[in-house]
Design an enzyme around this catalytic site. Structure first.
Site, short mmCIF file in Angstrom:
data_model
loop_
_atom_site.label_atom_id
_atom_site.label_comp_id
_atom_site.label_asym_id
_atom_site.label_seq_id
_atom_site.Cartn_x
_atom_site.Cartn_y
_atom_site.Cartn_z
CE LYS A 297 -4.26 -1.75 2.01
NZ LYS A 297 -5.30 -1.57 3.01
CG ASP A 333 -8.20 0.80 3.04
OD1 ASP A 333 -9.05 -0.04 2.66
OD2 ASP A 333 -6.98 0.57 3.08
P1 NAP Z 1 -0.28 -2.42 9.93
O1 NAP Z 1 0.06 -1.26 9.04
O2 NAP Z 1 0.70 -3.50 10.13
O3 NAP Z 1 -0.60 -1.76 11.38
C1 NAP Z 1 -1.00 -2.57 12.45
C2 NAP Z 1 -1.05 -1.71 13.72
O4 NAP Z 1 -1.51 -2.56 14.77
C3 NAP Z 1 0.30 -1.18 14.18
O5 NAP Z 1 0.09 0.02 14.86
C4 NAP Z 1 0.77 -2.27 15.14
O6 NAP Z 1 1.67 -1.81 16.11
C5 NAP Z 1 -0.54 -2.60 15.81
N1 NAP Z 1 -0.58 -3.92 16.44
C6 NAP Z 1 -0.34 -5.10 15.84
N2 NAP Z 1 -0.56 -6.10 16.72
C7 NAP Z 1 -0.95 -5.53 17.89
C8 NAP Z 1 -1.30 -6.03 19.17
N3 NAP Z 1 -1.32 -7.35 19.40
N4 NAP Z 1 -1.64 -5.14 20.13
C9 NAP Z 1 -1.62 -3.83 19.89
N5 NAP Z 1 -1.29 -3.28 18.69
C10 NAP Z 1 -0.97 -4.13 17.71
O7 NAP Z 1 -1.62 -3.11 9.48
P2 NAP Z 1 -2.90 -2.41 8.82
O8 NAP Z 1 -2.77 -2.42 7.34
O9 NAP Z 1 -3.14 -1.11 9.50
O10 NAP Z 1 -4.05 -3.46 9.18
C11 NAP Z 1 -4.54 -3.58 10.50
C12 NAP Z 1 -5.75 -4.50 10.50
O11 NAP Z 1 -6.81 -3.90 9.78
C13 NAP Z 1 -5.48 -5.84 9.82
O12 NAP Z 1 -6.08 -6.85 10.59
C14 NAP Z 1 -6.20 -5.72 8.49
O13 NAP Z 1 -6.64 -6.97 8.00
C15 NAP Z 1 -7.35 -4.82 8.86
N6 NAP Z 1 -7.89 -4.07 7.71
C16 NAP Z 1 -9.21 -4.19 7.46
C17 NAP Z 1 -9.76 -3.48 6.41
C18 NAP Z 1 -11.23 -3.63 6.13
O14 NAP Z 1 -11.63 -3.30 5.01
N7 NAP Z 1 -12.03 -4.06 7.06
C19 NAP Z 1 -8.97 -2.66 5.60
C20 NAP Z 1 -7.61 -2.53 5.91
C21 NAP Z 1 -7.08 -3.24 6.97
P3 NAP Z 1 3.26 -1.84 15.81
O15 NAP Z 1 3.50 -0.71 14.86
O16 NAP Z 1 3.85 -1.63 17.15
O17 NAP Z 1 3.57 -3.17 15.22
#
Ligand code: NAP
Length: 498
Positions: A297, A333
């Site tokens: 992304k 998004d």
């Molecule tokens: P990302 O860029 O990797 O960011 C994940 C965030 O979550 C980071 O801030 C990370 O912290 C934090 N994190 C990870 N594990 C954690 C835990 N156990 N406790 C607390 N914080 C935690 O991922 P993303 O693209 O934002 O995606 C996040 C989620 O949203 C995913 O599950 C994805 O599938 C979902 N999503 C859904 C949609 C939808 O359409 N519904 C769209 C996009 C994404 P650190 O930086 O410290 O690692």
């Protein structure tokens, strides 16, 4: 040209260890296609082979049907432990029992003298095949010539595609004048496998039940989701790029939308190990637009000709339109977050906590700040929360303060609680002081966090709503047509049940 291979280009693959399993799968296959390959090498022993062929001899074949017999030897990646003579005897018997074609691998065919294949197989059509389960070698054209020289009236090339570029080379064989079956194997080859008939391949294989080669899609998906037999030169090609990408529900959702709107378009999952590998396929495959998921992304921004200012500000692109050879980036998004929440709460003036500071959190933070929310960010790395809060004119909040704070909405923008770790929750019950909890995760539909919220009398919104919202916005950007929401929702819910 295709008539003697059956009227369907999609060939269902029947593979089971017992005769009864083969019979059941063959009948299942016939509900979707009239061309079926029988993998006789999968049968456990000679008794099962004899039992199945005896049944086949009595079987009433529907009109326009073509049965292909295969008894691949271990040497060529199959399961048959016997020698070439036994293999050809089984194939001959299969032809006597009603099969119209026999597929013999080059390793076996080359052991026979000139004309041997014709003599041993009798009246059956001869298919000679080359398999490489490790890579797609160079000089594929030379391989095709060798297959023809070995006696094949139809030749088949099935190679492991480790890159999308490999799959394009296999696909190119399909446009030759001789009858070629082009089979790009492996997950990176999957889009080309689906587009093979469009490219001129005589067949495209899809298993009824058991996968017989890497990167296959099931017969049901090949026929109903991707409509591989209906694609033509005018079909608009879309897709999702990511690594991994196999779990993505976007193909189910977008293909259902294309069908509902009567469009000649298809949406494919591209496993992309290197962005440049995919970008090189845009022109040859005629890709008109694509969705971008983890981990590209942000990276895709470097390759865009033009980027929507909002997507550039968010620093992430999840949607690309290809127009006149140029690629333009957008972020839906952002729209997905708004579509998910707007129906449930008046956003302007609301106090919203976003938990997490990654890509999805960024899109949510920009979307909500622009809609007039007072945005608070909390993340396990406070420095990241601070940086994001500063970008959107919001406030960073330390985790320890959450029990004493009140919000209108809490958004989980972390993967904590996502399948298969569905028993985890990113926040504890005592930290949920709000009217609405929005969990960005959609697998499972009711996360642990949402269950904690319900127990406290708090309303919930599932990540499904955001997924639908971002997907509908993509469909509208690509096609200029209104997205069929009910159809897309049903497609995603059905896929989540599987
Ligand atoms: P990302 O860029 O990797 O960011 C994940 C965030 O979550 C980071 O801030 C990370 O912290 C934090 N994190 C990870 N594990 C954690 C835990 N156990 N406790 C607390 N914080 C935690 O991922 P993303 O693209 O934002 O995606 C996040 C989620 O949203 C995913 O599950 C994805 O599938 C979902 N999503 C859904 C949609 C939808 O359409 N519904 C769209 C996009 C994404 P650190 O930086 O410290 O690692």
């Amino acid at each position: 040209m295709r008539s003697s291979l059956g009227k369907d280009g999609i060939c269902g693959v029947v593979a089971a260890v017992e005769a009864r399993g083969m019979q059941k799968q063959l009948q299942q296959a016939l509900r979707l296609t009239r061309t079926v390959e029988l993998r006789l090498d999968w049968l456990r022993d000679d008794r099962q082979v004899a039992r199945f062929l005896a049944w086949l001899r009595r079987f009433k074949f529907p009109a326009g049907m073509a049965l292909l017999a295969t008894c691949r030897r271990i040497e060529a990646g199959g399961k048959f432990a016997g020698g070439v003579v036994d293999q050809l005897a089984i194939l001959r018997l299969a032809i006597e029992c009603g099969c119209s074609w026999a597929d013999v691998e080059i390793e076996s065919a080359q052991r026979l003298r000139a004309g041997g294949l014709r003599r041993l197989l009798g009246p059956g059509g001869r298919m000679v095949s080359y398999h490489n389960f490790v890579r797609t070698p160079r000089k594929l054209e030379t391989r095709v010539k060798r297959l023809e020289q070995a006696g094949g009236t139809v030749v088949k090339v099935a190679t492991q595609c480790n890159t999308i570029a490999d799959s394009l080379r296999v696909l190119k064989l399909a446009s030759r004048k001789v009858r070629v079956i082009a089979v790009p194997m492996g997950e990176a080859g999957l889009p080309a496998r689906i587009l093979a008939l469009r490219a001129g391949s005589a067949l495209a294989y899809a298993p009824v039940e058991n996968a017989t080669a890497p990167g296959q899609v099931s017969l049901e998906e090949m026929k109903r989701v991707y409509r591989a037999g209906e694609l033509n030169a005018r079909t608009r090609v879309y897709g999702v790029i990511g690594n991994p990408v196999g779990h993505s529900l976007s193909p189910r959702m977008q293909n259902a939308a294309f069908v509902a709107r009567g469009m000649n378009a298809v949406f494919l999952p591209f496993l992309v190990r290197e962005l440049r590998d995919f970008l090189g396929a845009i022109r040859p495959l005629g890709i008109a637009g694509f969705s971008v998921t983890i981990p590209y992304k942000r990276l895709i921004l470097r390759f865009l000709d033009d980027c929507d200012p909002l997507a550039a500000e968010i620093g992430a692109v999840n949607t690309v339109i290809v127009h006149g050879g140029k690629i333009h980036g957008y972020n839906t998004d952002y729209v997905g977050v708004l579509r998910a929440l707007e129906r449930r709460i008046a956003l302007s003036g609301s106090r919203v906590l976003i938990f997490g500071a990654g890509g999805a959190a960024r899109a949510a933070a920009f979307a909500l700040a622009r809609s007039g929310c007072s945005v608070c960010i909390c993340a396990r790395r406070p420095a990241r929360a601070k940086a994001l809060a500063r970008k959107v004119g919001g406030e960073a909040i330390l985790r320890a303060r959450l029990r004493r704070e009140n919000f209108d909405v809490i958004v989980n923008a972390t993967p904590a609680g996502m399948y298969p770790r569905a028993d985890e929750s990113p926040l504890e019950a005592g930290e949920l002081n709000c009217r609405l909890v929005f969990d960005i995760i959609y697998r499972p539909l009711k996360t642990k966090l949402m269950q904690l919220a319900v127990r406290r009398g708090i309303e919930t919104v599932s990540g499904l709503e955001m997924f639908l919202g971002q997907g509908m916005a993509q469909f509208e950007l690509w096609t200029g047509k209104r997205a069929p929401e009910a159809v897309m929702r049903r497609a995603v819910l059905n896929a989540l049940k599987k």
